[in-house]
Scaffold this motif. Structure first.
Motif, PDB file in Angstrom:
ATOM      1  N   UNK A 121       0.854  -1.186   0.000  1.00  0.00           N
ATOM      2  CA  UNK A 121       0.000   0.000   0.000  1.00  0.00           C
ATOM      3  C   UNK A 121       0.890   1.236   0.000  1.00  0.00           C
ATOM      4  N   UNK A 122       0.591   2.205  -0.782  1.00  0.00           N
ATOM      5  CA  UNK A 122      -0.551   2.269  -1.682  1.00  0.00           C
ATOM      6  C   UNK A 122      -0.073   2.108  -3.112  1.00  0.00           C
ATOM      7  N   UNK A 160      -1.810  -5.459  -3.935  1.00  0.00           N
ATOM      8  CA  UNK A 160      -1.684  -4.009  -3.724  1.00  0.00           C
ATOM      9  C   UNK A 160      -3.084  -3.405  -3.634  1.00  0.00           C
ATOM     10  N   UNK A 161      -3.173  -2.252  -2.992  1.00  0.00           N
ATOM     11  CA  UNK A 161      -4.427  -1.497  -3.020  1.00  0.00           C
ATOM     12  C   UNK A 161      -4.133  -0.042  -2.681  1.00  0.00           C
ATOM     13  N   UNK A 208      -6.349   0.806 -10.489  1.00  0.00           N
ATOM     14  CA  UNK A 208      -6.253   0.357 -11.878  1.00  0.00           C
ATOM     15  C   UNK A 208      -5.499   1.351 -12.747  1.00  0.00           C
ATOM     16  N   UNK A 209      -5.692   2.637 -12.492  1.00  0.00           N
ATOM     17  CA  UNK A 209      -4.973   3.655 -13.259  1.00  0.00           C
ATOM     18  C   UNK A 209      -3.471   3.565 -13.010  1.00  0.00           C
ATOM     19  N   UNK A 210      -3.091   3.324 -11.768  1.00  0.00           N
ATOM     20  CA  UNK A 210      -1.679   3.178 -11.431  1.00  0.00           C
ATOM     21  C   UNK A 210      -1.079   1.955 -12.105  1.00  0.00           C
ATOM     22  N   UNK A 211      -1.793   0.831 -12.077  1.00  0.00           N
ATOM     23  CA  UNK A 211      -1.317  -0.385 -12.743  1.00  0.00           C
ATOM     24  C   UNK A 211      -1.122  -0.148 -14.239  1.00  0.00           C
ATOM     25  N   UNK A 221       3.073  -6.561 -14.811  1.00  0.00           N
ATOM     26  CA  UNK A 221       1.940  -6.562 -13.893  1.00  0.00           C
ATOM     27  C   UNK A 221       1.379  -7.982 -13.879  1.00  0.00           C
ATOM     28  N   UNK A 222       1.396  -8.613 -12.713  1.00  0.00           N
ATOM     29  CA  UNK A 222       0.985 -10.013 -12.599  1.00  0.00           C
ATOM     30  C   UNK A 222       0.007 -10.170 -11.438  1.00  0.00           C
TER      31      UNK A 222
END
Length: 222
Positions: free
Chosen positions: A145-146, A172-173, A181-184, A193-194
């Motif tokens: 986090x975060x 993660x959150x 989702x935007x960060x990923x 990203x897995x």
């Protein structure tokens, strides 16, 4: 989100960096509960992280915890970033207090490394890079986090330092699913990203390929 077709992850060359799994950050009664706890619960973060850490550790991955913590009076804190300015305002994450401690569910084991960061990235001003290079690590897996704060900052720093960087999306959150989702999506330009299942599957495949220890030593069984 998969590592299919990618180079396999070798446990002995890999470190899992678990970020800010602390009471004040992920706990229901923590100082930042209003920011993060709803998403921690919705995403099932703690059980997922517990599984990820346990199975990665068992596979031979180096486990590193990085936690945000400060001495009383916050002499190390530079409040130029809004989230850091909130730390001092809330009076939280003081080293040695329950709020700054890592939660019991993912508590470090004896051979794990625990570092303290004072900025957003876990590389900045810490011994993380030294620890990783000293252990011949070339792959850094990031969880915690975060997502759009310490996770993303650490992933970007690791990529710039030359590490193969992997972000475990479901471990993660952040403040919202949208922000997560935007960060990923942003990090996908510089990191793999897995999911937890993806990562553990490739660790299992690599572990199963290793010859028995007795064979590695050139010995034979009778």
């Amino acid at each position: 989100m998969s590592i299919a077709g990618q180079q396999e992850i070798k446990p002995g060359r890999t470190a899992l960096v678990a970020i800010d799994f602390q009471h004040d950050v992920v706990g229901a009664g923590g100082a930042f509960a209003d920011w993060f706890h709803a998403e921690v619960e919705r995403a099932n973060l703690i059980p997922t992280a517990t599984r990820l850490l346990g199975e990665a550790r068992a596979a031979g991955v180096k486990i590193v915890y990085s936690r945000g913590a400060f001495q009383p009076g916050y002499p190390e804190l530079v409040p130029n970033i809004p989230v850091l300015s909130q730390v001092a305002q809330y009076g939280c994450l003081v080293d040695g207090t329950a709020g700054a401690a890592i939660i019991d569910e993912v508590a470090p084991h004896r051979d794990d490394v625990v570092l303290t960061h004072h900025r957003v990235s876990c590389f900045h001003g810490t011994e993380l890079d030294v620890v990783l290079r000293g252990a011949s690590i070339d792959t850094v897996v990031v969880a915690g986090v975060a997502t759009n704060l310490a996770v993303e900052s650490t992933a970007r720093a690791g990529a710039d330092l030359g590490y193969r960087t992997v972000v475990v999306a479901d471990a993660c959150s952040t403040t919202s699913e949208t922000a997560h989702n935007a960060s990923l999506a942003s990090m996908a330009m510089l990191a793999e990203i897995v999911t937890t299942d993806d990562l553990l599957a490739t660790l299992d495949r690599h572990t199963l390929k290793q010859p028995p220890l007795i064979a590695q030593r050139g010995q034979t069984c009778e």
